[in-house]
Design a protein around this motif. Structure first.
Motif, PDB file in Angstrom:
ATOM      1  N   GLY A   1      -4.436   0.901  -9.110  1.00 26.03           N
ATOM      2  CA  GLY A   1      -5.060   2.130  -8.651  1.00 26.03           C
ATOM      3  C   GLY A   1      -5.542   2.947  -9.840  1.00 26.03           C
ATOM      4  O   GLY A   1      -5.454   2.517 -10.993  1.00 26.03           O
TER       5      GLY A   1
ATOM      6  N   CYS B   1       0.172  -0.540  -4.854  1.00 22.01           N
ATOM      7  CA  CYS B   1      -1.144   0.113  -4.823  1.00 22.01           C
ATOM      8  C   CYS B   1      -0.932   1.610  -4.650  1.00 22.01           C
ATOM      9  O   CYS B   1      -0.538   2.084  -3.582  1.00 22.01           O
TER      10      CYS B   1
ATOM     11  N   TYR C   1      -4.985   4.476  -4.598  1.00 21.70           N
ATOM     12  CA  TYR C   1      -5.810   3.278  -4.422  1.00 21.70           C
ATOM     13  C   TYR C   1      -6.589   3.350  -3.115  1.00 21.70           C
ATOM     14  O   TYR C   1      -6.088   3.812  -2.095  1.00 21.70           O
ATOM     15  N   THR C   2      -7.821   2.877  -3.155  1.00 23.38           N
ATOM     16  CA  THR C   2      -8.540   2.392  -1.970  1.00 23.38           C
ATOM     17  C   THR C   2      -9.371   1.195  -2.427  1.00 23.38           C
ATOM     18  O   THR C   2      -9.726   1.087  -3.605  1.00 23.38           O
ATOM     19  N   SER C   3      -9.678   0.317  -1.523  1.00 26.67           N
ATOM     20  CA  SER C   3     -10.393  -0.902  -1.883  1.00 26.67           C
ATOM     21  C   SER C   3     -11.820  -0.612  -2.342  1.00 26.67           C
ATOM     22  O   SER C   3     -12.307  -1.202  -3.306  1.00 26.67           O
TER      23      SER C   3
ATOM     24  N   TYR D   1       0.872  -1.183   0.000  1.00 24.57           N
ATOM     25  CA  TYR D   1       0.000   0.000   0.000  1.00 24.57           C
ATOM     26  C   TYR D   1       0.905   1.227   0.000  1.00 24.57           C
ATOM     27  O   TYR D   1       1.382   1.668   1.040  1.00 24.57           O
TER      28      TYR D   1
ATOM     29  N   GLU E   1      -6.970   8.583  -0.062  1.00 23.89           N
ATOM     30  CA  GLU E   1      -7.180   9.441   1.108  1.00 23.89           C
ATOM     31  C   GLU E   1      -5.958  10.300   1.418  1.00 23.89           C
ATOM     32  O   GLU E   1      -6.079  11.350   2.056  1.00 23.89           O
ATOM     33  N   ASN E   2      -4.776   9.871   0.973  1.00 26.47           N
ATOM     34  CA  ASN E   2      -3.551  10.637   1.248  1.00 26.47           C
ATOM     35  C   ASN E   2      -3.527  11.984   0.524  1.00 26.47           C
ATOM     36  O   ASN E   2      -2.749  12.868   0.891  1.00 26.47           O
TER      37      ASN E   2
ATOM     38  N   SER F   1      -7.567   0.098   6.802  1.00 32.60           N
ATOM     39  CA  SER F   1      -7.492   1.390   6.112  1.00 32.60           C
ATOM     40  C   SER F   1      -7.863   1.287   4.632  1.00 32.60           C
ATOM     41  O   SER F   1      -7.197   1.862   3.764  1.00 32.60           O
ATOM     42  N   ASP F   2      -8.942   0.534   4.354  1.00 33.83           N
ATOM     43  CA  ASP F   2      -9.467   0.437   2.988  1.00 33.83           C
ATOM     44  C   ASP F   2      -8.457  -0.181   2.020  1.00 33.83           C
ATOM     45  O   ASP F   2      -8.315   0.258   0.884  1.00 33.83           O
ATOM     46  N   PHE F   3      -7.761  -1.213   2.472  1.00 34.25           N
ATOM     47  CA  PHE F   3      -6.757  -1.883   1.650  1.00 34.25           C
ATOM     48  C   PHE F   3      -7.141  -3.338   1.426  1.00 34.25           C
ATOM     49  O   PHE F   3      -7.292  -4.114   2.382  1.00 34.25           O
TER      50      PHE F   3
ATOM     51  N   SER G   1      -2.583   5.951  -0.665  1.00 36.63           N
ATOM     52  CA  SER G   1      -4.050   5.873  -0.665  1.00 36.63           C
ATOM     53  C   SER G   1      -4.639   7.123  -1.303  1.00 36.63           C
ATOM     54  O   SER G   1      -4.064   8.219  -1.226  1.00 36.63           O
TER      55      SER G   1
END
Length: 373
Positions: free
Chosen positions: A160, A191, A194-196, A114, A119-120, A251-253, A117
């Motif tokens: 991603g 990834c 990316y988020t799941s 990961y 989100e980052n 964390s959505d991974f 994200s």
């Protein structure tokens, strides 16, 4: 208990010259030593005698073929070592290169990490820009390491939404993916952006695209097909997922892919990760192996039964519509069922080929743009 076992048995033997960093927080002093001043994607360092012995003992048991890492703790490491955040992220990449070598020594030939994200993007502009620049450096470096990557047969995949990234970084990533596409000895899945949940939503959109294009029918949509539409469709699900830094969440991974994976949460910060931490996680996987395997087998059986029920339901509806309510003997019904299954599998195969072609074209077009530029 597992952690104490590993520490008690191996800790007395860890005094060796292979340390890569040291710091003294009281004096705000920090230095970092590597075997090479260049940040390589694959480290050439061989294991020590004790490490090789431990690896051989572990390999006598069931070994994970695919390990995923949530590389958490870079920022806290930087704070602890009194260095800039960017330096913490850079140290984190160095640790990834070292960990990949450990995995190869242990016979683990697929690793998913990961790296960034979606989100980052909410972090400060300075930190996000720094991470983008670090990614540019690393993928540029990768393109100069073709001989080493080919030697080890390393295939780099980036999972991603690359369209969220700066155009020049998209092109660098695409060149890296295309350049290593033919390698098949070991795989590194990065990834990035990316988020799941984003990945699952994208997979649903891909299936909707297939229906719109007439490649598949809405009745072909299934849990198995959704798995084949994920970014990670070319990889088996991870056997083991490791998160560092002490955080106990995903964390959505890889939410979809890790339903039947062994999850190991370790308190060590990622840049401080060691071969012994990895051995501890593998040992936990081995202790859980039988129950995990049983759960996977039951899930696969359940999927197969569900698919068969759906196929029978579709055939029954077709026969009812075609025969205007007339009864059909069991032999004819079985023949129709087999024909329907064959046609569904062919539709799905053609759809997945088209989807793979679309994805390959995206990367090759981006790579070509980079060459032109």
């Amino acid at each position: 208990m597992v952690q104490m076992l590993v520490q008690d048995v191996f800790q007395p033997f860890l005094q060796n010259p292979g340390h890569y960093y040291a710091f003294c927080s009281s004096n705000s002093f920090f230095f970092f030593l590597t075997e090479s001043t260049v940040m390589s994607w694959i480290r050439e360092r061989e294991l020590s005698f004790l490490e090789r012995l431990t690896a051989n003992i572990l390999k006598a048991g069931p070994m994970p073929k695919h390990v995923a890492f949530i590389m958490d703790g870079n920022r806290r490491f930087a704070q602890k070592a009194h260095v800039q955040r960017q330096e913490g992220h850079s140290q984190g990449f160095e640790k990834l290169a070292e960990t990949l070598r450990w995995c190869l020594n242990l016979g683990i030939h697929e690793v998913t990490v990961y790296a960034f994200s979606i989100e980052n993007f909410k972090r400060s502009k300075e930190e996000v820009d720094g991470l983008m620049e670090l990614a540019r450096q690393k993928f540029s470096r990768l393109l100069t390491e073709q001989e080493n990557l080919e030697k080890h047969g390393v295939c780099i995949r980036v999972l991603g939404d690359l369209t969220l990234l700066p155009a020049d970084l998209q092109q660098l990533i695409a060149k890296s993916v295309v350049a290593t596409k033919a390698h098949n000895k070991c795989f590194l899945n990065v990834c990035f952006a990316y988020t799941s949940r984003y990945e699952i939503a994208s997979a649903v959109k891909e299936m909707a695209w297939g229906v719109e294009q007439g490649l598949i029918k809405s009745s072909d949509v299934s849990e198995v097909l959704l798995s084949e539409c994920l970014y990670s469709s070319n990889s088996p699900n991870p056997d083991l997922l490791i998160r560092t830094s002490g955080e106990v969440r995903l964390s959505d991974f890889l939410l979809w892919q890790t339903s039947y994976s062994c999850l190991v949460f370790q308190s060590v910060l990622w840049p401080e990760y060691s071969f012994w931490n990895l051995c501890e996680a593998v040992l936990q996987y081995q202790l859980s192996y039988q129950s995990l395997q049983k759960a996977r087998d039951l899930h696969r059986e359940g999927q197969a039964l569900q698919q068969m029920e759906e196929d029978r339901s579709c055939v029954a509806e077709l026969l009812q519509h075609r025969g205007n309510g007339k009864l059909v003997d069991s032999q004819s019904r079985q023949k129709e069922l087999l024909n329907y299954i064959a046609s569904r599998e062919e539709r799905v195969r053609c759809f997945l080929n088209a989807l793979q072609h679309k994805r390959d074209t995206f990367f090759s077009d981006l790579s070509s743009q980079a060459v032109v530029a």
